[in-house]
Design an enzyme around this catalytic site. Structure first.
Site, mmCIF file in Angstrom:
data_model
loop_
_atom_site.group_PDB
_atom_site.id
_atom_site.type_symbol
_atom_site.label_atom_id
_atom_site.label_comp_id
_atom_site.label_asym_id
_atom_site.label_seq_id
_atom_site.Cartn_x
_atom_site.Cartn_y
_atom_site.Cartn_z
ATOM 1 N N GLU A 121 5.450 -0.794 -4.765
ATOM 2 C CA GLU A 121 4.904 -0.694 -3.411
ATOM 3 C C GLU A 121 5.712 -1.543 -2.437
ATOM 4 O OE1 GLU A 121 0.171 -0.304 -4.630
ATOM 5 O OE2 GLU A 121 0.874 -1.991 -3.440
ATOM 6 N N CYS A 154 -2.135 -5.712 -2.572
ATOM 7 C CA CYS A 154 -0.986 -5.434 -3.420
ATOM 8 C C CYS A 154 -1.429 -4.764 -4.722
ATOM 9 C CB CYS A 154 -0.248 -6.734 -3.759
ATOM 10 S SG CYS A 154 0.575 -7.472 -2.351
#
Length: 356
Positions: free
Chosen positions: A93, A334
């Site tokens: 990511e 996250c």
């Protein structure tokens, strides 16, 4: 023969590679510009190289270009969360955020994470592998190409523990800030760590101008061990000593990251203990209302409790801010997007097998 990871080579190493294959040294500067300034997506784009050299690059080198698997755009603030697929199918990511002072990108340094912090989705499935310098750089390159806007600030605070990938991280920083690449100022680069003391001290001795951010999240050893398994290896006061050493070596103020978790580390007493712990440091405390994840029971304190915590720190002379929450409507924490995508992929794959 193992292929050369050409986009992970600093300019001097690239020059050596070019000479070894019988080419002129200046070709390295041309290639470096194509890869790290013009953000070429393949050797074929390097039109001022000979066809023979481009063919040699294709045959003897790996050329890292990440594939965009997904992108979520926040309706609230325009924050963009990217999911990139690596060459081996692993996912990482990255997040692009627009601020008044410029565009920031938060990148991942590992596929997965082995640190086990209890409030973080990145670590739920453990560590798969480290990212190469090229895989870290190309997160920024793909985002720059997608948005058409320059990135001025980079934060290594996505999936993974950056200092657990120390050598690749160092190469990444030097290439990112090199005048022959994007030439982002070292002062605009932040590296986050959960507190790997030996690597923190090594990084201090590099005397870079980057900001080191410590994910502390608790004012005492006992509380920190509850939240972060890494705390069992490194005593909290030794960690503060390492922060002081970093400032002594670099002159760069430490950022203390502190995720506020309701009923766990957000009381007035916790704030007072935190102020006592970090009071001798040249630091700034960044208060982060924890991002809830469904695999954990942690909850975010209400706004008044967060402000009370900040005021207690300020009364004790500790400079602090409350992190502006960006992208909360797009799997903001996250690891959330990566984990959700992985589950969907597994479900689809399983359904396909059953059909067959």
């Amino acid at each position: 023969m193992e292929k050369t990871d050409i986009k992970s080579l600093p300019l001097d190493a690239l020059e050596q590679w070019v000479l070894e294959i019988g080419e002129k040294k200046f070709r390295a500067a041309q290639m470096y510009q194509w890869m790290h300034q013009k953000l070429a997506e393949s050797p074929d784009a390097m039109t001022n190289l000979s066809a023979g050299l481009r063919q040699k690059i294709r045959e003897e080198c790996t050329y890292t270009v990440l594939k965009q698997a997904a992108c979520q755009v926040s309706a609230q603030d325009g924050t963009r969360k990217y999911l990139f697929e690596l060459a081996d199918g692993q996912m990482v990511e990255s997040v692009w955020m627009r601020y008044k002072h410029g565009n920031s990108v938060c990148i991942s340094s590992q596929a997965g994470c082995r640190m086990g912090c209890s409030f973080c989705a990145s670590t739920l499935d453990g560590l798969v592998r480290n990212l190469s310098p090229a895989e870290m750089l190309d997160q920024i390159y793909r985002i720059s190409a997608d948005t058409g806007e320059r990135v001025s600030n980079v934060v290594v605070m996505g999936t993974g523990e950056p200092l657990d990938n120390y050598e690749n991280l160092l190469t990444f920083i030097r290439m990112l800030t090199d005048e022959h690449g994007l030439h982002i100022s070292q002062r605009n680069v932040t590296v986050s760590t959960c507190g790997l003391i030996p690597q923190m001290r090594r990084l201090a001795e590099e005397k870079l101008a980057i900001t080191l951010a410590l994910s502390l999240h608790a004012p005492t050893q006992e509380q920190r061990e509850r939240l972060m398994p890494v705390a069992k290896a490194y005593e909290i006061h030794d960690l503060i000593d390492a922060c002081a050493y970093y400032f002594e070596q670099t002159g760069r103020r430490i950022t203390i990251e502190y995720s506020l978790v309701e009923g766990v580390n957000n009381s007035k007493k916790d704030a007072e203990k935190l102020a006592e712990l970090v009071g001798r440091l040249h630091c700034h405390v960044n208060l982060i209302p924890v991002n809830p994840i469904k695999e954990r029971e942690w909850r975010q304190p209400d706004r008044r409790a967060i402000l009370d915590f900040q005021k207690t720190l300020e009364r004790r002379g500790i400079v602090s801010t409350i992190r502006r929450e960006m992208g909360r409507d797009i799997d903001g924490a996250c690891g959330q997007l990566r984990k959700r995508y992985s589950k969907q992929h597994i479900t689809i794959h399983s359904q396909t097998e059953q059909t067959e």
